[in-house]
Design an enzyme around this catalytic site. Structure first.
Site, PDB file in Angstrom:
ATOM      1  N   ASN A  10      40.672  28.147  44.194  1.00 17.09           N
ATOM      2  CA  ASN A  10      39.515  28.879  43.688  1.00 17.09           C
ATOM      3  C   ASN A  10      39.833  29.344  42.272  1.00 17.09           C
ATOM      4  OD1 ASN A  10      37.296  30.490  43.220  1.00 17.09           O
ATOM      5  ND2 ASN A  10      37.935  32.147  44.582  1.00 17.09           N
ATOM      6  N   LYS A  12      37.916  30.825  40.111  1.00 18.44           N
ATOM      7  CA  LYS A  12      37.231  32.057  39.682  1.00 18.44           C
ATOM      8  C   LYS A  12      36.696  31.866  38.257  1.00 18.44           C
ATOM      9  CE  LYS A  12      40.110  34.627  42.888  1.00 18.44           C
ATOM     10  NZ  LYS A  12      40.824  35.883  43.192  1.00 18.44           N
ATOM     11  N   HIS A  98      33.245  35.553  49.302  1.00 17.13           N
ATOM     12  CA  HIS A  98      34.517  35.979  48.722  1.00 17.13           C
ATOM     13  C   HIS A  98      34.496  37.488  48.482  1.00 17.13           C
ATOM     14  CE1 HIS A  98      37.918  36.371  45.976  1.00 17.13           C
ATOM     15  NE2 HIS A  98      38.339  35.221  46.464  1.00 17.13           N
ATOM     16  N   GLU A 100      35.383  39.315  46.178  1.00 13.59           N
ATOM     17  CA  GLU A 100      34.916  39.768  44.861  1.00 13.59           C
ATOM     18  C   GLU A 100      33.390  39.798  44.803  1.00 13.59           C
ATOM     19  OE1 GLU A 100      39.002  38.072  42.887  1.00 13.59           O
ATOM     20  OE2 GLU A 100      37.140  36.930  42.628  1.00 13.59           O
ATOM     21  N   GLU A 170      41.205  36.255  53.998  1.00 16.16           N
ATOM     22  CA  GLU A 170      41.757  36.778  52.758  1.00 16.16           C
ATOM     23  C   GLU A 170      41.763  38.305  52.799  1.00 16.16           C
ATOM     24  OE1 GLU A 170      41.434  33.846  49.157  1.00 16.16           O
ATOM     25  OE2 GLU A 170      39.566  34.935  49.399  1.00 16.16           O
ATOM     26  N   GLY A 176      45.066  38.956  44.314  1.00 16.35           N
ATOM     27  CA  GLY A 176      45.333  39.295  42.927  1.00 16.35           C
ATOM     28  C   GLY A 176      46.201  40.519  42.738  1.00 16.35           C
ATOM     29  N   SER A 216      47.286  35.923  47.208  1.00 11.99           N
ATOM     30  CA  SER A 216      48.549  35.832  46.456  1.00 11.99           C
ATOM     31  C   SER A 216      49.476  34.753  47.011  1.00 11.99           C
ATOM     32  CB  SER A 216      49.260  37.194  46.431  1.00 11.99           C
ATOM     33  OG  SER A 216      48.466  38.168  45.773  1.00 11.99           O
TER      34      SER A 216
END
Length: 253
Positions: A10, A12, A98, A100, A170, A176, A216
């Protein structure tokens, strides 16, 4: 039951069109798709919308996914991209839910459900992301959160349609941040997700389902995750941006 492994990058909000094309050319030169097939591993990337068409043209066998999609075919939804738009450029995979998108744009499980239903109705593949926040993890609510996300996100799907959905666990606290769940935690939650799929869709469907871990993931850690019985692959962020690192991820599966 033997399932294929799946490595999905991904990207991003990274890579210009030029950089994305260079990545794909490196993948071709390294023969990564051929290596992946020899190892029964599916590999792909999810570029930004702007780079999707270029990557699709230069994919050299990579699966290409969008990072999001709208459930409506058209309408007054500024900045959104529809399934027919993706279909036009031969992209038939999309990430949904996701963390985010959930965190920054308020996407809900019901929003995800609408998108997943639209995707599978059009014979697209969805990569549905689920995961708990640090606060929820510390409070011991991980499985409650995951159960709700799975139940609502996959609401009203049939046993046949679930075959077009990949689940990606996730944990938000590991995305991150440099932190990552242990292989044992990843296996525990992925096994739990498989049990939820069995409850709602039956044993056959649950055993066929691909369940990924993300958060990560690095070349040096991916092997430990994918050794686990119920972890079928990885959804990788930063470590998927460079072709050399992407190659190392594949080599270590």
């Amino acid at each position: 039951m033997s399932r294929k492994k799946f490595l999905m990058g991904n990207w991003k909000m990274n890579h210009t069109i030029e950089e994305a094309e260079a990545f794909c050319d490196d993948v071709k030169e390294m023969g990564l798709v051929k290596k992946a097939r020899a190892k029964s591993v599916m590999i792909g990337v999810a570029p930004s919308y702007l780079s999707l068409q270029a990557v699709r043209k230069h994919a050299h066998g990579l699966i290409v996914a969008s990072q999001d999609v709208h459930y409506a075919n058209h309408g007054a939804y500024t900045s959104s991209v529809s399934i027919p738009m993706l279909e036009e450029i031969n992209v038939d995979w999309s990430i949904v839910g996701h963390s985010e998108k959930r965190q920054y744009e308020g996407e809900t499980d019901l929003d995800c459900n609408q998108k997943i239903k639209a995707l599978v109705a059009n014979r697209f593949h969805a990569i549905y992301c689920v995961g708990e926040s640090a606060k929820e993890y510390d409070a011991g609510l991980t499985k409650d959160v995951i159960a709700m996300q799975v139940m609502v996100g996959l609401l009203d799907l049939s046993k046949e349609e679930i075959g077009n959905v990949v689940i990606a666990y996730e944990p938000v606290w590991a995305i991150g941040t440099g932190k990552n769940a242990s292989a044992e935690i990843a296996e525990d939650i992925c096994k739990f997700i498989r049990s939820l799929l069995e409850k709602h869709f039956g044993k056959v469907a649950s055993q066929k389902a691909l369940i990924l871990y993300g958060g990560s993931v690095k070349p040096e850690s991916i092997h430990g995750y994918l050794q686990q019985e119920d972890v079928d692959g990885a959804l990788v962020g930063g470590a998927s941006l460079k072709s050399q690192s992407f190659q190392e991820l594949l080599n270590n599966i």
